[in-house]
Motif scaffolding. Sequence first.
Motif, PDB file in Angstrom:
ATOM      1  N   SER A   1       0.877  -1.132  -0.038  1.00  4.91           N
ATOM      2  CA  SER A   1       0.148   0.060   0.171  1.00  4.91           C
ATOM      3  C   SER A   1       0.874   1.397  -0.007  1.00  4.91           C
ATOM      4  CB  SER A   1      -0.906   0.037   1.037  1.00  4.91           C
ATOM      5  OG  SER A   1      -0.247   0.407   2.335  1.00  4.91           O
ATOM      6  N   TYR A   2       0.316   2.509  -0.235  1.00  7.35           N
ATOM      7  CA  TYR A   2       1.050   3.662  -0.102  1.00  7.35           C
ATOM      8  C   TYR A   2       1.034   4.047   1.226  1.00  7.35           C
ATOM      9  CZ  TYR A   2       0.540   3.713  -5.286  1.00  7.35           C
ATOM     10  OH  TYR A   2       0.636   3.341  -6.440  1.00  7.35           O
ATOM     11  N   LEU A   3       0.643   3.470   2.132  1.00  3.59           N
ATOM     12  CA  LEU A   3       0.417   3.919   3.614  1.00  3.59           C
ATOM     13  C   LEU A   3       2.108   3.982   4.251  1.00  3.59           C
ATOM     14  CD1 LEU A   3      -2.930   2.354   4.862  1.00  3.59           C
ATOM     15  CD2 LEU A   3      -2.497   4.756   4.430  1.00  3.59           C
ATOM     16  N   ASP A   4       2.234   4.953   4.895  1.00  6.82           N
ATOM     17  CA  ASP A   4       3.392   4.784   5.782  1.00  6.82           C
ATOM     18  C   ASP A   4       3.258   3.979   7.032  1.00  6.82           C
ATOM     19  OD1 ASP A   4       4.793   6.853   4.044  1.00  6.82           O
ATOM     20  OD2 ASP A   4       4.145   8.243   5.325  1.00  6.82           O
ATOM     21  N   PRO A   5       4.208   3.437   7.554  1.00  4.95           N
ATOM     22  CA  PRO A   5       4.097   2.827   9.035  1.00  4.95           C
ATOM     23  C   PRO A   5       3.571   3.609   9.923  1.00  4.95           C
ATOM     24  CG  PRO A   5       6.407   2.615   7.973  1.00  4.95           C
ATOM     25  CD  PRO A   5       5.765   3.467   7.341  1.00  4.95           C
ATOM     26  N   LYS A   6       2.903   2.901  10.806  1.00  3.79           N
ATOM     27  CA  LYS A   6       2.130   3.656  12.015  1.00  3.79           C
ATOM     28  C   LYS A   6       2.589   2.968  13.407  1.00  3.79           C
ATOM     29  CE  LYS A   6      -2.633   4.187  13.764  1.00  3.79           C
ATOM     30  NZ  LYS A   6      -2.562   5.592  13.413  1.00  3.79           N
TER      31      LYS A   6
ATOM     32  N   GLY B   1      -2.464  -0.786  11.588  1.00  4.37           N
ATOM     33  CA  GLY B   1      -2.911   0.277  10.111  1.00  4.37           C
ATOM     34  C   GLY B   1      -1.646   0.680   9.692  1.00  4.37           C
ATOM     35  N   GLY B   2      -1.968   2.002   9.241  1.00  5.36           N
ATOM     36  CA  GLY B   2      -0.959   2.668   8.582  1.00  5.36           C
ATOM     37  C   GLY B   2      -1.221   4.281   8.629  1.00  5.36           C
ATOM     38  N   ASN B   3      -0.309   5.141   8.313  1.00 10.31           N
ATOM     39  CA  ASN B   3      -0.459   6.696   8.388  1.00 10.31           C
ATOM     40  C   ASN B   3      -0.607   6.951   6.924  1.00 10.31           C
ATOM     41  OD1 ASN B   3      -0.234   6.992  11.279  1.00 10.31           O
ATOM     42  ND2 ASN B   3       1.944   6.925  11.073  1.00 10.31           N
ATOM     43  N   GLY B   4      -1.477   8.352   6.693  1.00  6.68           N
ATOM     44  CA  GLY B   4      -1.670   8.735   5.466  1.00  6.68           C
ATOM     45  C   GLY B   4      -0.331   9.571   5.109  1.00  6.68           C
ATOM     46  N   ASN B   5      -0.418  10.014   3.688  1.00  5.67           N
ATOM     47  CA  ASN B   5       0.745  10.911   3.191  1.00  5.67           C
ATOM     48  C   ASN B   5       0.097  11.347   2.049  1.00  5.67           C
ATOM     49  OD1 ASN B   5       1.203   8.688   1.143  1.00  5.67           O
ATOM     50  ND2 ASN B   5       2.287   7.544   2.428  1.00  5.67           N
ATOM     51  N   SER B   6       0.911  11.776   1.284  1.00  2.00           N
ATOM     52  CA  SER B   6       0.426  12.694  -0.030  1.00  2.00           C
ATOM     53  C   SER B   6       0.000  11.555  -1.117  1.00  2.00           C
ATOM     54  CB  SER B   6       1.668  13.299  -0.676  1.00  2.00           C
ATOM     55  OG  SER B   6       2.723  12.489  -0.970  1.00  2.00           O
ATOM     56  N   ARG B   7       0.339  10.465  -1.223  1.00  2.75           N
ATOM     57  CA  ARG B   7      -0.310   9.527  -2.221  1.00  2.75           C
ATOM     58  C   ARG B   7      -1.507   8.798  -1.324  1.00  2.75           C
ATOM     59  NH1 ARG B   7       4.512   5.786  -4.178  1.00  2.75           N
ATOM     60  NH2 ARG B   7       4.966   5.673  -1.874  1.00  2.75           N
ATOM     61  N   ALA B   8      -1.619   8.541  -0.118  1.00  5.68           N
ATOM     62  CA  ALA B   8      -2.746   8.065   0.630  1.00  5.68           C
ATOM     63  C   ALA B   8      -3.333   9.148   1.684  1.00  5.68           C
ATOM     64  CB  ALA B   8      -2.509   6.738   1.232  1.00  5.68           C
ATOM     65  N   PRO B   9      -3.887   9.912   1.436  1.00  5.06           N
ATOM     66  CA  PRO B   9      -4.046  11.196   2.165  1.00  5.06           C
ATOM     67  C   PRO B   9      -4.946  10.732   3.713  1.00  5.06           C
ATOM     68  CG  PRO B   9      -5.933  11.161   0.371  1.00  5.06           C
ATOM     69  CD  PRO B   9      -4.757  10.080   0.169  1.00  5.06           C
ATOM     70  N   GLU B  10      -5.453   9.591   3.950  1.00  2.17           N
ATOM     71  CA  GLU B  10      -6.133   9.368   5.073  1.00  2.17           C
ATOM     72  C   GLU B  10      -5.228   8.199   5.915  1.00  2.17           C
ATOM     73  OE1 GLU B  10      -8.829  10.798   6.187  1.00  2.17           O
ATOM     74  OE2 GLU B  10      -9.155  12.080   4.477  1.00  2.17           O
ATOM     75  N   ASP B  11      -5.468   8.322   7.155  1.00  4.83           N
ATOM     76  CA  ASP B  11      -4.835   7.402   8.023  1.00  4.83           C
ATOM     77  C   ASP B  11      -5.576   6.082   7.946  1.00  4.83           C
ATOM     78  OD1 ASP B  11      -2.928   9.088   8.738  1.00  4.83           O
ATOM     79  OD2 ASP B  11      -3.623   9.287  10.651  1.00  4.83           O
ATOM     80  N   LEU B  12      -4.905   4.980   8.283  1.00  4.23           N
ATOM     81  CA  LEU B  12      -5.703   3.600   8.517  1.00  4.23           C
ATOM     82  C   LEU B  12      -5.867   3.129   9.855  1.00  4.23           C
ATOM     83  CD1 LEU B  12      -7.469   1.163   7.642  1.00  4.23           C
ATOM     84  CD2 LEU B  12      -5.294   0.248   6.572  1.00  4.23           C
ATOM     85  N   ASN B  13      -6.760   3.337  10.677  1.00  6.25           N
ATOM     86  CA  ASN B  13      -6.542   2.737  12.073  1.00  6.25           C
ATOM     87  C   ASN B  13      -7.446   1.833  12.268  1.00  6.25           C
ATOM     88  OD1 ASN B  13      -5.258   5.106  12.857  1.00  6.25           O
ATOM     89  ND2 ASN B  13      -6.916   6.401  12.390  1.00  6.25           N
ATOM     90  N   ILE B  14      -6.624   0.591  12.693  1.00 10.45           N
ATOM     91  CA  ILE B  14      -7.352  -0.666  13.021  1.00 10.45           C
ATOM     92  C   ILE B  14      -7.304  -1.020  14.421  1.00 10.45           C
ATOM     93  CG2 ILE B  14      -8.030  -3.064  12.191  1.00 10.45           C
ATOM     94  CD1 ILE B  14      -6.481  -2.551   9.678  1.00 10.45           C
ATOM     95  N   GLN B  15      -8.304  -1.254  15.370  1.00  7.29           N
ATOM     96  CA  GLN B  15      -8.342  -1.617  16.427  1.00  7.29           C
ATOM     97  C   GLN B  15      -8.621  -3.070  16.721  1.00  7.29           C
ATOM     98  OE1 GLN B  15      -7.641   1.301  18.367  1.00  7.29           O
ATOM     99  NE2 GLN B  15      -7.796   2.403  16.455  1.00  7.29           N
TER     100      GLN B  15
END
Length: 197
Positions: free
Chosen positions: A39-44, A73-87
């Motif tokens: 994915s384009y997400l950064d590490p979280k 989950g993962g942190n958003g950035n310029s390519r994936a603007p929203e964070d992915l938070n999974i509990q």
Amino acid sequence: MRKLSLFIVFCLLFTSIYAQVKVRPGIKMGINNSEITNSYLDPKTGIYVGGFASIQFNKRYTLQPELLYSQQGGNGNSRAPEDLNIQYISIGLANKFFVSPNIGFHLVLGPTLDINAENSAISVINGNGDLDKTPIDFAFFGGVGYEFPFGLVLEARYKQGLLDVELFNQEGEYVPNYSENHLNSVFQIGAAYKFEF
């Protein structure tokens, strides 16, 4: 007479095995460094916290059922603007193998079932609107640790999810991940304490 003898032998064996088993409850907590593969997400960075029961069968092997709350989950950035938070609520079964009976260094491995505790809407990975995360994940973990005689345990683990973090749109339709799976990948480091009763 033979049945009575077999019964007595069985009782002696059961008593001997039971006498060697030692059960100690405990608590644990630590830090997750998680990412979603491909994915384009950064590490979280998140936390995990929970409890366990340490069932020591002998000086070289301990079985440890665990119940944990885990932020992934993962942190958003310029390519994936929203964070992915999974509990996740994680139900794990750790198998600890000690390299020596009198040394606390051990290897740990086992399976876990991760249940998504909060399936809230997100916008992630492909940016095509609000999406929901898959409700469960199966994973395997492995790691190393050291257990001190007074109950403190330090461990580092790597947990790899096996199920695609499937995404669904608000109409409940599956949004395919095309050619590559998006899997949970988590490095964990933390501490635990076993109580003596």
